[in-house]
Motif scaffolding. Structure first.
Motif, PDB file in Angstrom:
ATOM      1  N   SER A   1     -11.582 -10.986  -5.519  1.00  0.00           N
ATOM      2  CA  SER A   1     -11.656 -10.698  -4.092  1.00  0.00           C
ATOM      3  C   SER A   1     -13.107 -10.372  -3.761  1.00  0.00           C
ATOM      4  N   GLN A   2     -13.485 -10.521  -2.497  1.00  0.00           N
ATOM      5  CA  GLN A   2     -14.889 -10.354  -2.129  1.00  0.00           C
ATOM      6  C   GLN A   2     -15.024  -9.569  -0.840  1.00  0.00           C
ATOM      7  N   VAL A   3     -16.013  -8.681  -0.811  1.00  0.00           N
ATOM      8  CA  VAL A   3     -16.372  -7.943   0.406  1.00  0.00           C
ATOM      9  C   VAL A   3     -17.883  -8.013   0.565  1.00  0.00           C
TER      10      VAL A   3
ATOM     11  N   ALA B   1      -7.281   1.289   0.224  1.00  0.00           N
ATOM     12  CA  ALA B   1      -6.071   0.653   0.750  1.00  0.00           C
ATOM     13  C   ALA B   1      -5.140   0.173  -0.358  1.00  0.00           C
TER      14      ALA B   1
ATOM     15  N   ALA C   1     -13.186   0.745   1.416  1.00  0.00           N
ATOM     16  CA  ALA C   1     -11.993   0.599   2.258  1.00  0.00           C
ATOM     17  C   ALA C   1     -10.918  -0.199   1.541  1.00  0.00           C
ATOM     18  N   SER C   2     -11.345  -1.234   0.838  1.00  0.00           N
ATOM     19  CA  SER C   2     -10.399  -2.065   0.080  1.00  0.00           C
ATOM     20  C   SER C   2      -9.735  -1.271  -1.038  1.00  0.00           C
ATOM     21  N   LEU C   3     -10.526  -0.480  -1.756  1.00  0.00           N
ATOM     22  CA  LEU C   3      -9.982   0.310  -2.865  1.00  0.00           C
ATOM     23  C   LEU C   3      -9.068   1.411  -2.358  1.00  0.00           C
TER      24      LEU C   3
ATOM     25  N   LEU D   1     -13.636  -7.437  -8.235  1.00  0.00           N
ATOM     26  CA  LEU D   1     -14.089  -7.243  -6.862  1.00  0.00           C
ATOM     27  C   LEU D   1     -15.574  -7.561  -6.795  1.00  0.00           C
TER      28      LEU D   1
ATOM     29  N   MET E   1     -17.042  -1.713   2.919  1.00  0.00           N
ATOM     30  CA  MET E   1     -15.858  -2.571   2.867  1.00  0.00           C
ATOM     31  C   MET E   1     -15.197  -2.483   1.491  1.00  0.00           C
ATOM     32  N   ALA E   2     -15.998  -2.327   0.466  1.00  0.00           N
ATOM     33  CA  ALA E   2     -15.445  -2.191  -0.888  1.00  0.00           C
ATOM     34  C   ALA E   2     -14.603  -0.926  -1.005  1.00  0.00           C
TER      35      ALA E   2
ATOM     36  N   LYS F   1      -5.940  -2.042  -2.773  1.00  0.00           N
ATOM     37  CA  LYS F   1      -6.274  -3.354  -3.329  1.00  0.00           C
ATOM     38  C   LYS F   1      -7.149  -3.120  -4.556  1.00  0.00           C
TER      39      LYS F   1
ATOM     40  N   GLU G   1      -0.343   1.054  -5.017  1.00  0.00           N
ATOM     41  CA  GLU G   1      -1.210   0.035  -5.600  1.00  0.00           C
ATOM     42  C   GLU G   1      -0.427  -0.876  -6.537  1.00  0.00           C
TER      43      GLU G   1
END
Length: 456
Positions: A28-30, A42, A38-40, A4, A35-36, A44, A210
Motif C-alpha cells: 500500500s502507498q501513502v 485506522a 492515519a492509515s496505521l 507500506l 497519511m501513513a 490498515k 486490524e
C-alpha cells in the motif's frame, strides 16, 4: 508480508513496489507521514515501512514510538550519498536501501523482516504428530491453544495454522501479552477513541479490528491481567469489542490463537487465569514438545540454521561434523529452538574453515556447552563446594539479584525466556528489574532488537 510505502510512487520507488509485490508482498502507498499514521491508526496494518529518504524519518519514528506502533522502517533513495544514508540510520531507520532497486536485495530485506515465520522445519516423529493435527484443524475457525516451553516455536506454529486456514489471505496479527504494560494492553487489543486517556491524540483501531477477517495471535496469554481477561472473554463470545472511550460496540470476525509457556490449568487453580476463558480458548490444544525430546530435529534444525546463517553472512555453507553434532545432541537446550539457533549462528561465525567442529559449539559467555549428563554431574561435584563457599555470608537479596541478572544475560536480555528458566512470572521479573535499575544497576537490554525489527 504487508509493505507500506511512504512517498511518491513515481520512478524508482514505484519499481521497488513492483518487485516487492512480485515477491509476494501486499503493498500500500501513502504520500507523506501524516497519511501513513492515519492509515496505521485506522487498522490498515503493515509489517514494514519503506520511506523516501528525503522525508522526515525521525518524525515518523518518534510518532510510531509515542503511539506504541512497532514497525520497522527502511529508508530508500536514488543516488543518495553516504551522509544521507547515515543520517537516515541515525534518525531511526533500520536499514538503507539504495535505488534503483535490486530485486535480490529487496527480497533479502523482506525475508529478514518476515523472519521465515511461515516455515516449519522438523523431521522428528513427535513433531510430525503435532503438525499433522495442526493441518487437520487449520481450515476451521476454532480457537486453538498452543502450549510449550519458551523457544519451542509456538508463534511459528500459529503462523503455520493461519497460512493453512481459510483466512490465509486475511491479516495475521500478533500481540505479545507479556511485552505490553498492563495499563496499555486493553488499548492495544481493542483500540481507543481520541482523548480516552493521556496520550490518546487520535482514534486508533486495535488489534482485534486490524485482524478482522483473519487471525489474532495472543502470545503468552497467561501474562494477561485477570480483569482484562473478562473483557477478552466477552469479545470472543459476542464477537464484539468496545474501544477504550468508545460509545458503541464494534463487530469483529476473527479466529483466536493463544500461546502459553505455562500450564493454564495450574494458573486457573492459582486464580490467575479465568477458567471460562480457558474453555473458550482450548477448543483444540497443540502441545509442542521441547527440543530435548526431539533428537531428530536437533540434527535437522542445526543444519538448517548453519545454511541460513552462512548465506546471511556471505559465507560458503558451513557443514557440521560428527563431534559438533554429538555436542549439540547432548545439550539439554533449555532455551529450545531459539537457543539452538543462537548457538549455530555463533558457531558459523567462530568456526575455522568450512566445517563446524565441536570447538565452535560454545555458550554465550564463550564456555563449552555441556557434553552430557556425566559431564554435568562431574562439573557439579567439582564446583559444588566452591559455589557453596562463595554464597556463605551474602544476603539472599544479593544472591537473587546476581542469579536474575546472570540468567538474563545468558538469555541475551529475553525477559520471557529468563522468567521461564527462573520459574517466576514475567511480571515478577519486570518488577525486580525495575528495582535494580532504580538502584543504578546496569540491567541487560530487552532482547529482540535487530537491524530490521524491534520487538520487546
Amino acid at each position: 508480508m504487508r509493505l507500506l510505502i511512504i512517498g511518491s510512487l513515481n520512478g524508482q520507488i514505484g519499481a521497488a513496489s513492483q518487485i516487492a509485490m512480485s515477491r509476494g508482498a501486499k503493498v500500500s502507498q501513502v504520500d507523506d507521514i501524516e497519511m501513513a499514521m492515519a492509515s496505521l491508526r485506522a487498522g490498515k496494518g503493515a509489517d514494514m515501512a519503506m520511506i523516501d529518504v528525503n522525508l522526515p524519518i525521525r518524525n515518523l519514528v518518534s510518532m510510531l514510538a509515542s503511539e506504541r506502533i512497532n514497525l520497522p522502517v527502511i529508508a530508500c533513495g536514488v543516488n543518495t550519498d553516504a551522509t544521507a544514508a547515515a543520517n537516515a540510520i541515525r534518525a531511526g531507520a533500520k536499514e538503507f536501501l539504495p535505488l534503483p532497486p535490486d530485486p535480490e536485495l529487496i527480497a533479502a530485506v523482506l525475508e529478514a523482516v518476515s523472519q521465515e515465520n511461515n516455515k516449519l522445519v522438523f523431521a522428528d516423529p513427535t513433531m510430525k504428530d503435532v503438525v499433522s493435527l495442526a493441518e487437520q484443524i487449520a481450515p476451521s475457525s476454532a480457537s486453538v491453544l498452543i502450549n510449550g516451553e519458551t523457544g519451542t516455536g509456538k508463534e511459528v506454529m500459529a503462523s503455520y495454522l493461519h497460512t493453512h486456514s481459510n483466512r490465509a489471505d486475511k491479516p495475521f496479527v500478533c500481540v505479545n501479552c507479556a511485552a505490553i504494560p498492563e495499563n496499555l494492553l486493553e488499548s492495544e487489543l481493542f483500540g481507543h477513541e481520541k482523548g480516552a486517556f493521556t496520550g490518546a491524540i487520535a482514534r486508533r483501531v486495535g488489534k482485534f479490528e486490524e485482524a478482522n477477517g483473519g487471525t489474532l495471535l495472543l502470545d503468552e496469554i497467561s501474562e494477561m491481567d485477570i480483569q482484562l481477561q473478562a473483557k477478552l472473554l466477552r469479545a470472543i463470545q459476542e464477537k464484539m469489542i468496545d474501544r477504550v472511550g468508545g460509545t458503541k460496540p464494534v463487530p469483529v470476525d476473527i479466529r483466536i490463537i493463544a500461546t502459553s509457556n505455562r500450564d493454564l490449568a495450574e494458573a486457573v487453580a492459582e486464580k490467575t487465569f479465568r477458567e471460562d476463558l480457558l474453555f473458550r480458548l482450548n477448543v483444540v490444544t497443540l502441545k509442542i514438545p521441547p527440543l530435548r525430546e526431539r533428537p531428530v530435529d536437533i540434527d535437522v534444525l542445526s543444519r538448517h540454521f548453519a545454511k541460513k546463517y552462512s548465506e546471511s553472512n556471505g559465507l560458503s555453507e558451513r557443514k557440521i561434523d560428527e563431534t559438533a553434532m554429538a555436542k549439540l545432541k547432548a545439550n539439554p537446550w533449555r532455551g529450545n529452538v531459539r537457543e539452538l539457533e543462537n548457538t549455530i549462528h555463533r558457531a558459523v561465525l567462530l568456526c575455522q574453515g568450512d566445517v563446524i567442529t565441536g570447538d565452535a559449539i560454545l555458550m554465550p559467555d564463550g564456555s563449552a556447552t555441556p557434553s552430557g549428563q556425566a559431564g554435568a554431574t562431574a562439573n557439579i561435584a567439582i564446583n559444588g563446594a566452591a559455589a557453596t563457599g562463595a554464597l556463605v555470608g551474602r544476603k539472599v537479596a544479593d544472591v537473587e539479584k546476581d542469579l536474575i541478572l546472570n540468567t538474563l544475560d545468558h538469555c541475551f536480555g529475553n525477559r520471557t525466556h529468563a522468567a521461564n528458566i527462573l520459574g517466576i512470572s514475567i511480571r515478577t521479573l519486570r518488577n525486580k528489574l525495575k528495582l535494580y535499575s532504580d538502584d543504578g544497576v546496569d540491567v541487560p537490554a530487552a532482547a529482540g532488537e535487530n537491524r530490521y525489527q524491534a520487538r520487546a
